[in-house]
Design a protein around this motif. Structure first.
Motif, PDB file in Angstrom:
ATOM      1  N   GLN A 218     -44.824  62.755 -20.319  1.00 37.27           N
ATOM      2  CA  GLN A 218     -43.871  61.652 -20.878  1.00 37.27           C
ATOM      3  C   GLN A 218     -43.977  61.166 -22.155  1.00 37.27           C
ATOM      4  OE1 GLN A 218     -44.605  59.080 -17.187  1.00 37.27           O
ATOM      5  NE2 GLN A 218     -43.818  60.565 -16.368  1.00 37.27           N
ATOM      6  N   ASN A 219     -43.234  60.506 -22.633  1.00 36.30           N
ATOM      7  CA  ASN A 219     -43.176  59.393 -23.272  1.00 36.30           C
ATOM      8  C   ASN A 219     -44.026  58.410 -23.416  1.00 36.30           C
ATOM      9  OD1 ASN A 219     -42.685  58.555 -26.613  1.00 36.30           O
ATOM     10  ND2 ASN A 219     -41.127  58.119 -25.884  1.00 36.30           N
ATOM     11  N   THR A 220     -45.401  58.272 -22.492  1.00 43.45           N
ATOM     12  CA  THR A 220     -46.098  56.772 -22.211  1.00 43.45           C
ATOM     13  C   THR A 220     -46.128  56.731 -24.206  1.00 43.45           C
ATOM     14  OG1 THR A 220     -48.090  58.014 -22.302  1.00 43.45           O
ATOM     15  CG2 THR A 220     -46.818  57.627 -20.679  1.00 43.45           C
ATOM     16  N   ARG A 221     -47.341  54.922 -24.120  1.00 42.84           N
ATOM     17  CA  ARG A 221     -47.958  54.389 -24.646  1.00 42.84           C
ATOM     18  C   ARG A 221     -48.635  55.598 -25.481  1.00 42.84           C
ATOM     19  NH1 ARG A 221     -47.980  48.077 -23.467  1.00 42.84           N
ATOM     20  NH2 ARG A 221     -45.937  48.119 -22.333  1.00 42.84           N
TER      21      ARG A 221
ATOM     22  N   ASN B  87     -49.668  58.353 -24.842  1.00 41.30           N
ATOM     23  CA  ASN B  87     -49.046  59.510 -25.736  1.00 41.30           C
ATOM     24  C   ASN B  87     -48.479  59.450 -27.673  1.00 41.30           C
ATOM     25  OD1 ASN B  87     -50.189  61.517 -24.167  1.00 41.30           O
ATOM     26  ND2 ASN B  87     -48.225  61.292 -23.027  1.00 41.30           N
ATOM     27  N   ASN B  88     -48.048  58.148 -27.327  1.00 35.03           N
ATOM     28  CA  ASN B  88     -47.124  57.982 -28.991  1.00 35.03           C
ATOM     29  C   ASN B  88     -48.140  57.761 -29.762  1.00 35.03           C
ATOM     30  OD1 ASN B  88     -44.585  58.141 -28.011  1.00 35.03           O
ATOM     31  ND2 ASN B  88     -44.006  56.191 -27.394  1.00 35.03           N
TER      32      ASN B  88
END
Length: 110
Positions: free
Chosen positions: A2-5, A7-8
């Protein structure tokens, strides 16, 4: 994933760190530090494994296994078409480790 904070943030840190190590002097300094850490590991492992002198053969077999796995990762052309920095640093660490074990063997032989 998922594109979470988180991971970013980790992707941003990894990309900036890889850009930072594109400088040849920084890359070389990381490889030299890896070599010195390998020599430290070789000395530390040989002295701690030799203290009790019960598991010498098991520890030696495990270390040979680890160095062979490292060599297979580094010299396998299919695994990485382009050698990344961590693979080079792992190989240099292995070289420092083996060098340190040879120095320890020379000290014991003299």
């Amino acid at each position: 994933m998922q594109n979470t904070r988180l991971n970013n943030l980790l992707d941003t840190i990894a990309s900036r760190l890889s850009q930072w190590f594109l400088n040849p002097w920084r890359r070389l300094s990381l490889l030299v530090i890896s070599f010195f850490f390998g020599t430290f590991l070789g000395t530390a492992i040989s002295t701690t494994a030799g203290q009790k002198a019960e598991l010498d053969i098991v520890v030696a077999a495990f270390l040979v296994f680890l160095t062979e796995i490292t060599s297979r990762i580094f010299y396998n052309r299919n695994f990485f078409s382009q050698r990344s920095l961590w693979v080079e640093a792992l190989n240099i660490l292995k070289i420092g480790f083996i060098y340190s074990l040879f120095i320890e063997a020379f000290k014991l032989g003299s």
